[in-house]
Design a protein around this motif. Structure first.
Motif, short mmCIF file in Angstrom:
data_model
loop_
_atom_site.label_atom_id
_atom_site.label_comp_id
_atom_site.label_asym_id
_atom_site.label_seq_id
_atom_site.Cartn_x
_atom_site.Cartn_y
_atom_site.Cartn_z
N ALA A 112 0.84 -1.20 0.00
CA ALA A 112 0.00 0.00 0.00
C ALA A 112 0.87 1.25 0.00
O ALA A 112 2.03 1.22 0.45
CB ALA A 112 -0.92 -0.01 1.22
N ASP A 114 1.05 3.78 1.88
CA ASP A 114 1.55 4.21 3.19
C ASP A 114 2.26 3.10 3.94
O ASP A 114 2.58 3.23 5.13
CB ASP A 114 0.40 4.75 4.05
N SER A 115 2.54 1.99 3.26
CA SER A 115 3.18 0.85 3.91
C SER A 115 4.67 1.12 4.15
O SER A 115 5.33 1.80 3.37
CB SER A 115 3.03 -0.41 3.05
N ARG A 160 -7.57 -2.50 -3.37
CA ARG A 160 -8.39 -2.11 -2.23
C ARG A 160 -8.06 -2.96 -1.02
O ARG A 160 -8.09 -2.46 0.12
CB ARG A 160 -9.88 -2.26 -2.58
N THR A 163 -5.17 -1.28 0.72
CA THR A 163 -5.48 -0.03 1.43
C THR A 163 -6.40 -0.27 2.62
O THR A 163 -6.38 0.50 3.58
CB THR A 163 -6.12 1.01 0.49
N HIS A 185 -9.77 2.00 -8.94
CA HIS A 185 -10.02 2.46 -7.57
C HIS A 185 -9.50 3.86 -7.27
O HIS A 185 -9.68 4.35 -6.15
CB HIS A 185 -9.39 1.47 -6.57
N ILE A 187 -6.48 4.68 -6.85
CA ILE A 187 -5.36 4.55 -5.91
C ILE A 187 -4.05 4.78 -6.66
O ILE A 187 -3.78 4.13 -7.67
CB ILE A 187 -5.35 3.14 -5.27
N LEU A 190 1.18 3.06 -5.27
CA LEU A 190 1.51 1.72 -4.79
C LEU A 190 3.03 1.54 -4.76
O LEU A 190 3.74 2.02 -5.65
CB LEU A 190 0.92 0.65 -5.72
#
Length: 239
Positions: A112, A114-115, A160, A163, A185, A187, A190
């Protein structure tokens, strides 16, 4: 033009059936859906390469987009059937006759945006839950190697899952992942944390198909490559 085999020639009315899946940018329906019934409704890197190949043959062909697992099982055991883009691996080698190569896929683990996950080796991913999908060569490989893989019918929901925290990693092709995440999505960002393999993709032709047909197909794709058509197609989608 490559001479057509009597089994699949324009004169005898037989058909060559070609199946694919929704896997942009390699294969995609112009409608954005996960299925299509006509060749003109399917586009993408591998699709355009296969069309360039078929344009050099006097074969009638029918192209359809279906769920990968369904198409993979349907093609096997049926004469004059093919499936693309299929990763050619040692495990699959005897299941088909192979025409290509077309493009290549990079087996990539995404996290993700923010990982904080970082990986130096594939073995380090064993502690994580990995999203994949059924019948996919990358997912199957990880499952066989004992990784914790959530294998769904489609991979479209996997961004998804990252996230939402339902999975820590997503295994997919390096070009496919960000595209699906953004288009399906919205997003972005990644994180590709590990590329652990690269595999050429082919048109996989059923073993029941006459080898002369396979030779015709291979000659046609070789001609398209020599003419610069395949590199031009790849450049169109990647520049």
């Amino acid at each position: 033009m490559v001479a057509a085999s009597s089994q699949v020639s324009a004169n005898d009315g037989e058909r060559f059936y070609i199946f694919t899946e929704s896997y942009p940018p390699y294969n995609a329906a112009v409608t954005g859906q996960s299925f299509a019934h006509e060749a003109e409704d399917i586009t993408g890197i591998c699709t355009d390469m296969v069309k360039a190949m078929m344009s050099r043959l006097d074969y009638h062909f029918i192209m359809k987009m279906r769920d990968w697992s369904l198409a993979y099982n349907w093609v096997q055991g049926r004469e004059n059937h093919g499936l693309f883009c299929t990763a050619r691996t040692e495990e699959r080698e005897n299941e088909f006759q192979w025409v290509g190569p077309l493009a290549s896929i990079e087996w990539t683990l995404f996290a993700a945006p923010d990982s904080d996950i970082t990986l130096n080796s594939l073995d380090e991913a064993r502690q994580y839950k990995i999203a994949g999908y059924k019948g996919d060569v990358m997912s199957d490989y990880l499952i066989d190697e004992g990784f914790d893989v959530i294998a769904n019918v489609s991979g479209e929901q996997n961004p998804r899952r990252l996230t939402l925290g339902q999975a820590d990693l997503w295994v997919t092709d390096g070009a496919v992942g960000p595209l699906i995440a953004e288009e399906k999505h919205g997003i972005t960002g990644l994180k590709p944390v590990l590329v652990f393999r690269e595999t050429p993709m082919y048109l996989a032709v059923s073993n029941e198909t006459d080898p002369e047909v396979v030779e015709d197909l291979q000659s046609a794709i070789d001609e398209a490559r020599a003419a610069g058509e395949l590199s031009a197609i790849l450049a169109e989608y990647t520049q």
